[in-house]
Scaffold this motif. Structure first.
Motif, PDB file in Angstrom:
ATOM      1  N   ARG B 364      39.474  27.995  29.964  1.00  0.00           N
ATOM      2  CA  ARG B 364      38.259  27.268  30.328  1.00  0.00           C
ATOM      3  C   ARG B 364      37.473  28.110  31.336  1.00  0.00           C
ATOM      4  O   ARG B 364      38.068  28.688  32.263  1.00  0.00           O
ATOM      5  N   PRO B 365      36.143  28.190  31.154  1.00  0.00           N
ATOM      6  CA  PRO B 365      35.332  29.097  31.975  1.00  0.00           C
ATOM      7  C   PRO B 365      35.471  28.868  33.474  1.00  0.00           C
ATOM      8  O   PRO B 365      35.471  29.819  34.242  1.00  0.00           O
ATOM      9  N   ASN B 366      35.604  27.637  33.923  1.00  0.00           N
ATOM     10  CA  ASN B 366      35.658  27.407  35.362  1.00  0.00           C
ATOM     11  C   ASN B 366      37.058  27.220  35.917  1.00  0.00           C
ATOM     12  O   ASN B 366      37.236  26.844  37.065  1.00  0.00           O
ATOM     13  N   SER B 367      38.047  27.503  35.078  1.00  0.00           N
ATOM     14  CA  SER B 367      39.429  27.396  35.529  1.00  0.00           C
ATOM     15  C   SER B 367      39.770  28.606  36.402  1.00  0.00           C
ATOM     16  O   SER B 367      39.012  29.576  36.464  1.00  0.00           O
ATOM     17  N   LYS B 368      40.939  28.562  37.036  1.00  0.00           N
ATOM     18  CA  LYS B 368      41.402  29.704  37.840  1.00  0.00           C
ATOM     19  C   LYS B 368      41.577  30.924  36.936  1.00  0.00           C
ATOM     20  O   LYS B 368      41.320  32.049  37.340  1.00  0.00           O
ATOM     21  N   LEU B 373      39.264  36.221  34.486  1.00  0.00           N
ATOM     22  CA  LEU B 373      38.704  36.870  33.288  1.00  0.00           C
ATOM     23  C   LEU B 373      37.271  37.347  33.530  1.00  0.00           C
ATOM     24  O   LEU B 373      36.887  38.434  33.091  1.00  0.00           O
ATOM     25  N   GLU B 374      36.504  36.527  34.217  1.00  0.00           N
ATOM     26  CA  GLU B 374      35.111  36.863  34.525  1.00  0.00           C
ATOM     27  C   GLU B 374      35.036  38.219  35.243  1.00  0.00           C
ATOM     28  O   GLU B 374      34.212  39.071  34.904  1.00  0.00           O
TER      29      GLU B 374
END
Lengths: 386, 386
Positions: B364-368, B373-374
């Motif tokens: 999930r994009p806003n997960s830890k 990954l970002e």
């Protein structure tokens, strides 16, 4: 085959038609002669019109074909079509056979994907099953331009191709790796592919492929059954094939730095373009169809065998070796990953769900693990070829 | 330094001598002048005789050096000697620092190995510790003939070397990969090396190396501390080094097919042969000495952090990516494994004890996990270089 039956079939095909029946063109010819009014041009028109109304029986496959159904129906004698439909069918039959071994109805996840450069694939993966820890069965049907580097590599293998320029190519193949959960069930890998490349207006084509087995514990009966099944498939076509392709397999699946093989081999070949395109296709089809009878009996026999943590740890270590081979030596994996725009998830589905690397792991020479290692270090012949 | 103290030290060195004190030659000169009877020839003889009686303080190292102690003592100003003793010392200090973090006295297993072609190494591995799941620290000091393929590769990097023939080489380096158990403690890798190759009677030499960090969860403070420590080590020598070698690191540790970096970078460089051999050695020594202060505070701070199965599974997946980089892209690993007679256990000690590959894993994009990954997809600057 009676004449009226031919006509009935051809007419029936306007409503529902399975392309895998390769007698259809002959039926069309009977129809032409029977009705007696068609010219070549109008037959071609009639065929095209008929094709538009026919449908592929998609329920036979895991997903819609990559190539447009009409293109397939209008080119049913083209090797591209034959190969695409063959690998689609083998994919579906193999996935269904594996699903049937699971206990809680675990199913393959099906991803149909297209690539911007041309073509695409169907990737089927069953992950975290009770019987199969990770099973991947992929087909791909791709077209595009081959970069000069890849052309050069083919030239070194004897292909007559123009140097230093991009060349149009077509490739269709099926590739599968099955990692079962029980360490007494071997891992299997197979891959069958057809390749076309055009240079100076001339098309060259060839087939390649192979099937090989990677047990965690050696069961000699299983090894013999596996090799015997592959040998039978080869012998139908050329009794020289099995010994040649068995050796090629032993040579190819070698983890050079460890001086051991990945598994107990099978068959492996490339650049097959004799005795004819049709015969080569039939040979590859026989090989692909021998996968289920070579492997499924082993799954059924061992999927409920007892094992403990020792066996599981050894299986994980051997899976580490599998990863080493695939990422360091396997030509297909390397070629795939270095291709810009490659779908890496479909290439790396071959990797096990879990793997392990221990520094300086050793096995006792007379242990069950040692007996496998002995065979990996010194590949042996499992069936007599005399 | 007072004159009599110099003499006392030089005389004392006949009994017990630590080569790492690079002031010894100066002491010898004082001794010569002080006693006033030595000619150049006799000094050389005196040195040799003295060296025979001196001993390296082996207790400083993990094992006896690869090069014969007398050879080291007789060539203490030679860069080969300096490099071998430096990497031996860094190896021992780093291993001891890691051992000190374990709770139940887990120790490194030490393997000293020799290769038939010349030279050898010391491989230290701590496996299945409470704090370190797998930690490998290797030094190697090897001599031999470089095959024409490797020479060619160096020519493309601008080295002036004779084409198409084997050339004598010397290489000494330290290489380490530490995979901790707790997912909140990052993996660290570093490698520092010195290379000599002789062509047409002329010797060329250069240094290479780097240190980089692979966290499983992003902790910005840790990232800044790590990069700041490396930057300080670089800045001592050339303020242009850190920005250049930070970018080089981001470019090198890239898992191209996934469009992501292996970790959050650090520094990476090769072919360093300026401003002088001594200065380049001092720079590499500073880098190697910065490993402990860059990393150990992170271990201490997070080795007891709470985590659950989710974090462990994510760590195992990221370790799968680590394996992908090392086996597919890393030049050192490939060069090593393709070298006949290579000690593959020392090369592959970099692989984690356990790794995992899931098909089509997503975060999930806003997960830890997404936040890490970002940063892996878009490497960022952690310290200002303005």
């Amino acid at each position: 085959m009676s004449f009226p039956k031919g006509i009935r079939r051809a007419l029936a095909s306007l409503a529902s038609y399975q392309l895998t029946r390769r007698t259809s063109r002959r039926h069309m010819q009977y129809l032409m002669i029977g009705i007696g009014f068609a010219t070549t041009a109008s037959v071609s028109f009639v065929q095209m019109e008929a094709a538009k109304k026919r449908k592929l029986n998609i329920s036979l496959y895991m997903a819609e074909p990559i190539t447009d159904a009409n293109t397939l129906l209008n080119n049913e004698e083209d090797m591209r079509t034959k190969m695409e439909l063959m690998i689609m069918k083998v994919q579906a039959e193999f996935c269904q056979a594996l699903e049937a071994e699971e206990y809680a109805g675990q199913k393959f996840k099906v991803d149909r994907w297209l690539r911007t450069e041309g073509g695409g694939g169907i990737t089927c993966v069953l992950q975290d099953g009770e019987v199969f820890e990770k099973a991947g069965v992929n087909i791909s049907v791709v077209t595009g331009m081959l970069p000069p580097g890849a052309v050069q590599q083919m030239r070194t293998r004897g292909k007559k191709l123009a140097e230093g320029k991009k060349l149009p190519f077509f490739a269709a193949g099926i590739s599968a790796v099955i990692h079962p959960r029980n360490p007494h069930v071997p891992t299997i890998h197979f891959n069958y592919r057809y390749f076309e490349v055009e240079s100076d207006g001339e098309k060259q084509w060839w087939f390649g492929g192979g099937t090989d087995l990677t047990p965690y514990y050696l069961n000699e009966e299983d090894a013999i059954h596996f090799h015997k099944t592959l040998k039978d498939a080869c012998d139908e076509h050329d009794i020289g094939y099995y010994p040649r392709f068995k050796k090629w397999c032993d040579d190819y699946f070698r983890i050079t730095h460890r001086k051991e093989s990945r598994g107990i081999g099978g068959i492996f070949f490339d650049d097959i373009d004799t005795p004819s395109q049709e015969e080569a296709f039939k040979f590859v089809t026989s090989c692909a169809k021998s996968v289920i009878p070579s492997y499924l009996p082993l799954v059924r026999q061992h999927k409920n065998d007892d094992y403990g943590d020792n066996e599981r740890q050894w299986q994980l270590l051997r899976r580490g070796r599998y990863v080493e081979f695939n990422l360091i030596y396997d030509r297909g994996t390397k070629f795939g990953l270095y291709t810009p725009g490659a779908r890496y998830e479909s290439i790396l589905m071959s990797l096990p769900l879990n793997a392990r690397w221990e520094y300086m792991h050793t096995v006792r020479p007379n242990s069950k693990e040692g007996k496998l290692l002995e065979v990996l270090q010194n590949p042996k012949d499992w069936v007599s070829t005399a």
